[in-house]
Design a protein around this motif. Structure first.
Motif: not given
Lengths: 341, 162
Positions: A33-61
């Motif tokens: 489970g942590a592995v699955a959500y680490l991939t999401l965290a990775e995309r989110k955090v890298i998105g934020w650092m690149q002034i993007r918002i990252g994946p937010n279409r599938v489910g809340y946030y």
């Protein structure tokens, strides 16, 4: 665990294997489970650092994004290249994932929660993390593709080089702790001053060496020359698709989480509380691991990829001398009265 | 001396920490993502999207079949056949634009003496099979009829710069 005793009596000799399997499941399931959500965290955090918002279409946030990705990979066809050795091709992803999961057997989550409290736990972890490279080599070789082969060669050379510096960093830790048992290493960092008792203070250079080698060991940016998208497509797993690829992916991220836990055990005091007035608990362990994982993502968002010769130079001509010197320094330091850890 | 300072700077990862400080700062910056189907970026009145054929206010089609657009089209995406209508005027019997060839340069619009062929602001259209992006005269006129108000407004806004 008194409430389990009736079940224990009921099962008799079958109790031990069943209880062990339950404990294994209790480690592996949250880990995946942590592995699955680490991939999401990775995309989110890298998105934020690149002034993007990252994946937010599938489910809340975008919280269901990992499930969608997993489902997609699950439905895809596994293509075996015509020139590939089928047996090795199929077994390689298993050989990557298996040691990444097996190493968790000796990780202590708090004073009592550990699957196998072996005395040579540190050696076991080192052995298991090094085994993963065989899967990488076999994957690259069995694919019968030049990109995969080059990727696996690079990856193997890199992992072997950084293993040494990593080993020396851990030698310092076991010198300081006087033990190879991971639980004893954490207990060795217990003291009256909270985080000042942790090993990252006397072993700070080794902490940096271990952290950076850990990034290199898991083939993460900026040491991801093994996959180097712009040079050799995806490296050793270029020919893999579907679930076979997903296994490599799981292995890489499980290794990342493993390195994060090891870093917090060796240098950041494991489950110990950073301040004396708060109780020690598994929460501290998870928080420290999450912090190290965040550092991994932060590195990836910040640094450009190392050139291959620079990477080898860093490993052999910087880290190994530094760690050997620090082994001597710690050895000498421990003989004086200034060693307070 | 500088060499020694540089050595320590490298060794203490000074530049790397500086880089991480930068990305760390941007992590909390306001995000600039435009969430496309829900939000759209502002468009110029000169935006060159899907083509349309226009009509005059009395319903007469503007195109006079001069074939200037066909001649100027660098991608050879336009095909025109011309014949005389019963009332003696020259009209197109066929006016096709292959949107898979079109490079959206806007030369057809520029070359047109009667402002018949125009490019609209529409850019999010699609085809579901191979022939769907081959627009015939009827389809182009339909696009024009549907969006005439916006097209006329955009031409008016651009008129003073021509």
């Amino acid at each position: 665990m008194e409430w389990l005793e009736p079940i224990q009596k009921l099962l008799g000799p079958a109790w031990l294997p069943i209880w062990t399997i339950v404990k294994i499941a209790l480690i592996i399931a949250p880990l995946l489970g942590a592995v699955a959500y680490l991939t999401l965290a990775e995309r989110k955090v890298i998105g934020w650092m690149q002034i993007r918002i990252g994946p937010n279409r599938v489910g809340y946030y975008g919280l269901l994004q990992p499930l969608a990705d997993g489902l997609k990979l699950f439905m895809k066809e596994i293509i075996v290249p015509s020139g590939a050795n089928k047996f090795l091709f199929v077994i390689a992803p298993i050989m990557v994932l298996m040691p990444a999961l097996a190493a968790w057997a000796v990780i202590p989550f708090n004073g009592e929660m550990v699957l196998a409290n072996v005395n040579a736990g540190l050696l076991y972890v080192l052995a298991m993390t090094s085994l993963g490279v065989y899967g990488v080599i076999i994957a690259g070789w069995a694919s019968n593709s030049k990109y995969a082969f080059l990727g696996s060669l690079r990856s193997a050379a890199q992992i072997v080089s950084y293993e040494i510096a990593m080993g020396f960093a851990l030698v310092c830790v076991l010198m300081a702790a006087q033990s190879l048992n991971l639980g004893e290493i954490v207990r060795g960092q217990h003291g009256n001053y909270g985080m000042l008792n942790w090993y990252f203070i006397p072993l700070f250079p080794m902490f940096m060496v271990y952290l950076i080698s850990g990034v290199a060991e898991t083939n993460r940016a900026p040491f991801d020359v093994a996959e180097g998208e712009s040079e050799i497509v995806a490296g050793f797993h270029v020919e893999y698709s579907g679930m076979a690829f997903a296994l490599f992916f799981l292995g890489e991220y499980a290794n990342m989480i493993l390195i994060a836990f090891l870093t917090s055990i060796m240098f950041l005091g494991g489950w110990l509380s950073p301040v004396p007035f708060l109780p020690d608990s598994i929460m501290w362990m998870l928080a420290k691991a999450a912090f190290v994982l965040f550092l991994f993502l932060w590195f990836r968002a910040t640094f450009p990829r190392y050139r291959y010769d620079q990477l080898m130079r860093l490993g052999w001509k910087v880290f190994i001398p530094v760690s050997i010197v620090w082994v001597v320094v710690v050895g000498a330091w421990m003989q004086t009265s200034y060693w307070v850890w | 001396m500088e060499k020694i300072a540089n050595f320590f700077k490298t060794f203490l990862l000074y530049e790397l920490l500086k880089g991480m400080a930068l990305t760390g700062r941007y992590m909390f910056a306001r995000k600039i993502t435009v969430q496309f189907p829900d939000e759209r970026t502002p468009q110029s009145f000169r935006f060159r999207g899907l083509h349309a054929q226009r009509r005059y206010a009395n319903g007469e089609e503007r195109c006079i079949g001069c074939k200037l657009c066909e001649a100027v089209c660098p991608a050879l995406a336009i095909k025109i056949e011309v014949a005389e209508r019963e009332d003696g005027t020259r009209r197109t019997t066929q006016y096709d634009i292959d949107l898979t060839k079109c490079i959206f340069c806007g030369f057809c619009e520029e070359s047109c003496p009667v402002d018949a062929i125009v490019e609209t602001r529409i850019f999010d259209y699609h085809g579901e099979s191979r022939g769907d992006l081959y627009y015939t005269k009827e389809m182009l006129l339909a696009v024009g009829d549907k969006n005439e108000a916006q097209i006329a407004k955009d031409r008016a806004a651009d008129a003073k710069y021509r």
